[in-house]
Design a protein around this motif. Structure first.
Motif, short mmCIF file in Angstrom:
data_model
loop_
_atom_site.label_atom_id
_atom_site.label_comp_id
_atom_site.label_asym_id
_atom_site.label_seq_id
_atom_site.Cartn_x
_atom_site.Cartn_y
_atom_site.Cartn_z
N ALA A 172 -15.52 18.52 12.12
CA ALA A 172 -14.73 17.33 11.83
C ALA A 172 -14.20 17.38 10.40
CB ALA A 172 -15.59 16.08 12.04
N ILE A 173 -14.99 17.90 9.46
CA ILE A 173 -14.54 18.00 8.07
C ILE A 173 -13.39 19.01 7.96
CG2 ILE A 173 -15.23 18.73 5.75
CD1 ILE A 173 -18.02 17.49 6.42
N ALA A 174 -13.55 20.14 8.67
CA ALA A 174 -12.47 21.12 8.68
C ALA A 174 -11.20 20.50 9.24
CB ALA A 174 -12.88 22.33 9.51
N ARG A 175 -11.36 19.69 10.30
CA ARG A 175 -10.21 19.01 10.91
C ARG A 175 -9.56 18.05 9.91
NH1 ARG A 175 -11.45 15.27 16.02
NH2 ARG A 175 -12.41 14.00 14.40
N ALA A 176 -10.42 17.39 9.09
CA ALA A 176 -9.90 16.42 8.13
C ALA A 176 -9.14 17.12 7.00
CB ALA A 176 -11.04 15.59 7.57
N LEU A 177 -9.35 18.43 6.85
CA LEU A 177 -8.72 19.13 5.73
C LEU A 177 -7.50 19.94 6.16
CD1 LEU A 177 -11.97 20.42 4.00
CD2 LEU A 177 -10.49 18.56 3.20
N VAL A 178 -7.33 20.13 7.46
CA VAL A 178 -6.35 21.11 7.94
C VAL A 178 -4.93 20.72 7.56
CG1 VAL A 178 -5.88 20.16 10.25
CG2 VAL A 178 -5.85 22.64 9.90
N ASN A 179 -4.68 19.42 7.43
CA ASN A 179 -3.32 18.99 7.10
C ASN A 179 -3.14 18.80 5.59
OD1 ASN A 179 -5.12 16.90 7.12
ND2 ASN A 179 -3.78 15.43 8.15
N ASP A 180 -4.11 19.25 4.81
CA ASP A 180 -4.06 19.12 3.37
C ASP A 180 -3.72 17.68 2.98
OD1 ASP A 180 -4.27 19.82 0.77
OD2 ASP A 180 -2.24 20.64 0.61
N PRO A 181 -4.61 16.73 3.33
CA PRO A 181 -4.26 15.31 3.21
C PRO A 181 -4.33 14.80 1.78
CG PRO A 181 -6.52 15.52 3.92
CD PRO A 181 -5.99 16.91 3.82
N ALA A 182 -3.71 13.65 1.56
CA ALA A 182 -3.79 13.00 0.26
C ALA A 182 -5.22 12.52 0.02
CB ALA A 182 -2.83 11.81 0.22
N ILE A 183 -5.83 11.95 1.05
CA ILE A 183 -7.22 11.51 0.91
C ILE A 183 -8.03 11.88 2.14
CG2 ILE A 183 -7.36 9.58 -0.73
CD1 ILE A 183 -6.38 7.74 1.46
N VAL A 184 -9.29 12.20 1.92
CA VAL A 184 -10.24 12.39 3.01
C VAL A 184 -11.09 11.12 3.08
CG1 VAL A 184 -12.20 13.71 3.88
CG2 VAL A 184 -10.30 14.88 2.71
N LEU A 185 -11.06 10.46 4.25
CA LEU A 185 -11.83 9.23 4.41
C LEU A 185 -13.05 9.53 5.26
CD1 LEU A 185 -8.83 6.88 5.26
CD2 LEU A 185 -10.14 6.91 3.13
N TYR A 203 0.86 -1.19 0.00
CA TYR A 203 0.00 0.00 0.00
C TYR A 203 0.90 1.23 0.00
CZ TYR A 203 -3.16 3.61 1.78
OH TYR A 203 -3.87 4.77 1.94
N LYS A 204 0.65 2.09 -0.99
CA LYS A 204 1.46 3.30 -1.09
C LYS A 204 0.56 4.52 -0.96
CE LYS A 204 5.15 1.57 -4.09
NZ LYS A 204 5.55 1.49 -5.50
N VAL A 205 0.98 5.47 -0.12
CA VAL A 205 0.28 6.75 -0.01
C VAL A 205 1.18 7.79 -0.66
CG1 VAL A 205 -0.63 8.50 1.53
CG2 VAL A 205 -0.88 6.09 2.11
N ARG A 206 0.67 8.47 -1.67
CA ARG A 206 1.46 9.44 -2.45
C ARG A 206 2.84 8.87 -2.77
NH1 ARG A 206 0.05 15.35 0.09
NH2 ARG A 206 -1.78 15.74 -1.17
N GLY A 207 2.84 7.63 -3.17
CA GLY A 207 4.07 6.99 -3.61
C GLY A 207 4.91 6.40 -2.49
N GLN A 208 4.53 6.64 -1.23
CA GLN A 208 5.34 6.13 -0.12
C GLN A 208 4.77 4.79 0.36
OE1 GLN A 208 5.44 8.62 3.32
NE2 GLN A 208 7.10 7.46 4.27
N GLU A 209 5.63 3.78 0.41
CA GLU A 209 5.21 2.47 0.85
C GLU A 209 4.94 2.49 2.36
OE1 GLU A 209 4.53 -0.54 -0.76
OE2 GLU A 209 3.92 -1.07 1.28
#
Lengths: 424, 241
Positions: free
Chosen positions: B157-170, B68-74
């Motif tokens: 909670a959605i704002a919290r999920a976005l604050v770190n500018d994530p690769a994916i929001v689950l 499993y790779k996140v933004r290319g990182q294993e």
């Protein structure tokens, strides 16, 4: 940007504790009482031992005191044949101590008389002590006014006396007793001096009927001439006569090192010359050492009690923290899912425990400092708070937080995030 | 598959749970790639493996085998600290029961993921304020979760999920605890975020909600059952933007 800084974590912990105010306060009580009892008990113990040591020091730590002790009635020599019981130290004992013992600078003989002391209509039954001029130097008792017995008094058998502070105050409360003629027994003695107050010498019980403990001093030679060697004690209905030459011999040693030698020599000499156990040898230095030993034991006992109460307090904190961890499983899961590392969780819970225990510790120090003040005020006991006691207590309370917080925090950090999130 | 950069790549991922003596294959050799800006719903009956997939994608669980790779990182070889750091940087979680931290106020709740980063950005607080504004809670920064309605809490909670500018929001059944009107508002918010280019994975068992996404990944017995293009989702996204 705030990161997981210590300050932020402390603030976070504080907020979490505020969420359950009553529980947090109750949790701190264990540490609070533990710490305050450590401080209070140490202060009381320190005060009591300091007081004992001071009394002993006032007796003169370089002195060895030989004292006459009345043997049990049936053992008194001649108690059946004659009505006069004879026991105690003799002038001969004094001579030996003063003249033959190495290490003795000087030895002061003291006789105690059973006489009533009276000035006008005021009557007292103090300890009337007949002694020599060196007495004040050996016992280190300062004069309040006038002079002490002089060598001339001794030679010329003058009728003078020196009053202890309490006696002077009682006999002549409104004027100076200097120059007053004090009636002791059947004779009059001119007061030439007054001593400053201090704790009574030795532990002799005051004469029966004495309402004020105190002392009156006479020249030894004068006392011999006027009162003789035999004393008559009148007890309820019976007359009792006893012959005691000297009640006390205070031997002043040249150095601290000489004290045990002089004490041993005195014991040996008295054992050889006395057929009965009519003496005791009191060594304030030995008492001082014994008092220090007692203090050490006292401190150990008190510390163990305090340690146990702190342990109980710590276990209380651990118990509550374990409950808190279980209760906040979900929060732990959330934090882990949002990126908290194990150490963040450990720190968070550890900080909460330490805040609890230090909070309890600080309150405990405050209470622990108040208790000795109260004890001094109401129980009239001396207390001494050493600066190390609160510091020690504080360090211990912080330590308790860490030790007893570690396991709950570790448990929190090692929860499986998935499981923790599912927890209701 | 070609297109935008992959943000989450699963290769032959298997997750086996041991239940006493027998084993349960929650995921069975699953391979899939989620790309930047996509809006997926993951559906399936209970036991299909969608929760397991969500946990793996969110890096709070590890695959038994596979890559499993996140933004290319294993992810497989990371230790617990590195995995946690990865979560705080690349993953945004939105839970069914909001899961805000009760002793923190709105602003602090939004900041939590940054709080745990090794090297948090300097403008985090500013970003959190902007996000709070974005989800319509700019005036309630000092409020505690208890003082907010369910819909408002989910916005936080959605704002919290976005604050770190994530690769994916689950988002795990993100509307499950809300009434239908509020649920629609939240879904509209997801549509807007999708339009802004966020990568969103919505796990749900409700077909109506699943259809809001661009595409639906349907699971059965730990394998991909089908991949559906949702016209309704596209329309809704267009309408919301």
């Amino acid at each position: 940007m705030r990161s997981a800084s210590l300050l932020g974590t402390v603030r976070l912990g504080w907020n979490s504790l505020l969420l359950h105010k009553l529980r947090s306060v109750l949790t701190t009580l264990g540490v609070l009482f533990g710490v305050s009892s450590v401080i209070a008990m140490l202060a009381i113990g320190e005060g009591a031992s300091e007081e004992a040591q001071e009394q002993i020091r006032k007796l003169g730590s370089r002195n060895v005191i030989l004292r006459s002790v009345k043997p049990p009635e049936d053992l008194v020599r001649g108690a059946e044949s004659s009505r006069v019981s004879s026991y105690g130290l003799t002038a001969f004992d004094h001579q030996r101590v003063a003249q033959t013992f190495p290490g003795v600078r000087r030895a002061v003989p003291v006789r105690q008389l059973q006489q009533e002391v009276r000035l006008h209509d005021r009557v007292l039954n103090p300890r009337v002590l007949a002694t020599v001029p060196e007495y004040v130097d050996v016992t280190g008792r300062p004069l309040s006014e006038g002079r002490f017995i002089s060598a001339e008094d001794q030679q010329r058998f003058t009728n003078v006396c020196v009053l202890g502070y309490e006696v002077a105050r009682h006999l002549a409360p409104f004027e100076s007793p200097l120059g007053k003629r004090i009636k002791i027994g059947a004779d009059y003695f001119t007061c030439v001096g007054v001593l400053l107050p201090r704790v009574p010498l030795g532990t002799d019980q005051p004469a029966p009927g004495a309402d004020v403990t105190g002392e009156v001093f006479l020249p030894l030679e004068t006392a011999k001439r006027w009162f003789g060697e035999i004393q008559v004690k009148i007890r309820s209905g019976s007359r009792e006569m006893e012959e005691v030459q000297l009640h006390e011999i205070i031997a002043e040693c040249e150095s601290d090192e000489a004290v045990p030698l002089v004490a041993a020599a005195s014991r040996e000499m008295l054992a050889r010359n006395h057929t009965q156990q009519d003496y005791e040898v009191v060594v304030p230095l030995e008492q001082l050492l014994r008092a220090q030993e007692t203090k050490r034991i006292f401190t150990i006992v008190l510390s163990s009690i305090a340690a146990i109460s702190l342990l109980v307090g710590g276990i209380g904190i651990m118990n509550v923290m374990l409950a808190t961890v279980t209760e906040r499983t979900r929060e732990i899961g959330i934090r882990r899912a949002l990126g908290a590392k194990k150490r963040h969780i450990v720190t968070q819970f550890l900080v909460e425990t330490v805040v609890l225990s230090i909070g309890g510790g600080l309150l405990g120090i405050a209470l622990g400092l108040l208790i000795p003040i109260g004890v001094e005020y109401w129980a009239n006991m001396r207390t001494i708070v050493t600066p190390t006691a609160p510091i020690l207590a504080f360090v211990i309370s912080a330590g308790i937080g860490i030790v007893f917080g570690l396991y709950p925090a570790w448990r929190a950090a090692n929860m499986d995030p998935v499981e923790a999130l599912r927890h209701e | 598959m070609s297109g935008p950069e992959p943000v989450a790549e699963l290769r032959d991922v298997t997750r086996v749970y041991r239940m006493g003596s027998h084993e349960v294959r929650a995921l069975d050799g699953l391979s899939f790639t989620f790309r930047k800006g996509e809006y997926w719903s993951i559906m399936g009956s209970s036991g299909s493996g969608k929760s397991t997939l969500l946990n793996l994608l969110g890096c709070i669980d590890r695959a038994t085998s596979g890559s499993y790779k996140v933004r290319g990182q294993e992810v497989g070889g990371l230790d617990d600290d590195e995995l946690s750091e990865l979560r705080s940087r690349e993953i945004g979680f939105v839970f069914q029961s909001y899961n805000l931290i009760p002793q923190l106020d709105v602003l602090e709740n939004i900041l939590v993921p940054l709080f745990y980063q090794d090297d948090p950005p300097a403008d985090g607080e500013e970003r959190a304020r902007m996000l709070a504004e974005r989800v319509g809670l700019g005036a309630r920064l000092g409020h505690r979760p208890m003082e907010l309605s369910g819909g408002q809490q989910q916005r936080v909670a959605i704002a919290r999920a976005l604050v770190n500018d994530p690769a994916i929001v689950l988002a795990d059944e993100a509307t499950g605890n809300l009434d239908s009107k509020t649920a629609l508002e939240i879904l509209a918010l997801f549509d807007e975020l999708h339009a802004e280019g966020k990568t969103i994975l919505l796990v749900t068992h409700e077909a109506k909600i699943g259809e809001r996404a661009e595409r639906t990944l349907r699971l059965r017995d730990g394998r991909i059952d089908e991949v559906v293009e949702n016209r309704a989702g596209l329309t809704a996204a267009g309408g919301g933007a």
